[in-house]
Design a protein around this motif. Sequence first.
Motif, PDB file in Angstrom:
ATOM      1  N   THR A  93       0.829  -1.202   0.000  1.00 23.04           N
ATOM      2  CA  THR A  93       0.000   0.000   0.000  1.00 23.04           C
ATOM      3  C   THR A  93       0.866   1.256   0.000  1.00 23.04           C
ATOM      4  N   LEU A  94       1.978   1.226   0.715  1.00 26.54           N
ATOM      5  CA  LEU A  94       2.866   2.395   0.776  1.00 26.54           C
ATOM      6  C   LEU A  94       3.558   2.677  -0.561  1.00 26.54           C
ATOM      7  N   THR A  95       4.008   1.639  -1.252  1.00 20.92           N
ATOM      8  CA  THR A  95       4.711   1.854  -2.528  1.00 20.92           C
ATOM      9  C   THR A  95       3.755   2.028  -3.692  1.00 20.92           C
ATOM     10  N   GLY A  96       2.649   1.337  -3.660  1.00 18.27           N
ATOM     11  CA  GLY A  96       1.752   1.306  -4.803  1.00 18.27           C
ATOM     12  C   GLY A  96       2.091   0.137  -5.713  1.00 18.27           C
ATOM     13  N   VAL A  97       1.184  -0.154  -6.632  1.00 18.65           N
ATOM     14  CA  VAL A  97       1.332  -1.324  -7.492  1.00 18.65           C
ATOM     15  C   VAL A  97       1.417  -0.962  -8.974  1.00 18.65           C
ATOM     16  N   GLU A  98       1.606   0.312  -9.271  1.00 14.56           N
ATOM     17  CA  GLU A  98       1.646   0.707 -10.678  1.00 14.56           C
ATOM     18  C   GLU A  98       2.611   1.868 -10.904  1.00 14.56           C
ATOM     19  N   LEU A  99       3.090   1.932 -12.147  1.00 13.99           N
ATOM     20  CA  LEU A  99       3.959   3.015 -12.603  1.00 13.99           C
ATOM     21  C   LEU A  99       3.521   3.431 -13.998  1.00 13.99           C
ATOM     22  N   THR A 100       3.678   4.688 -14.322  1.00 18.53           N
ATOM     23  CA  THR A 100       3.509   5.175 -15.685  1.00 18.53           C
ATOM     24  C   THR A 100       4.783   5.901 -16.068  1.00 18.53           C
ATOM     25  N   ILE A 101       5.384   5.479 -17.180  1.00 19.63           N
ATOM     26  CA  ILE A 101       6.679   6.003 -17.605  1.00 19.63           C
ATOM     27  C   ILE A 101       6.538   6.537 -19.032  1.00 19.63           C
ATOM     28  N   PRO A 102       7.003   7.769 -19.287  1.00 24.47           N
ATOM     29  CA  PRO A 102       6.941   8.290 -20.656  1.00 24.47           C
ATOM     30  C   PRO A 102       7.908   7.550 -21.575  1.00 24.47           C
TER      31      PRO A 102
END
Length: 136
Positions: A93-102
């Motif tokens: 929950t602290l880190t998160g489970v997703e990333l968006t990268i250009p």
Amino acid sequence: MVQQAEFTLTPRSRGFHLVTDEVLSHLPPLPDAGLVHLFVKHTSAGLSINENADPDVRNDLGAIFDRLVGERETYYTHTLEGDDDMPAHAKSTLTGVELTIPVTRGRLNLGTWQGIYLCEFRNRAPGRRIVATIIA
């Protein structure tokens, strides 16, 4: 245009693991410009972007997270899956489970010292499933 790939990362033990090259090996050719969205399909792991050169950063992050969220706390009620399970959920929950990268010129547009981390919060975990969505 939208493309999607789903793959499994190599199983790893607890810690912060640099997985940029492994992720890239599973992606189709990237567009000239767009976005890559990464999502880990688990509740006891996370994704992050951080230092890609000095492994001390990964070790220190592990120590920080273990201190922030301890094991065997008396107030935990979700305890049937081992001492590392409830802390793993909280850390995810602290880190998160997703990333968006250009994406720029067909490459991930990361900073010089940035890399993709799998944040593994279980002592022994299976390979983690990743869904990568590429948007051009």
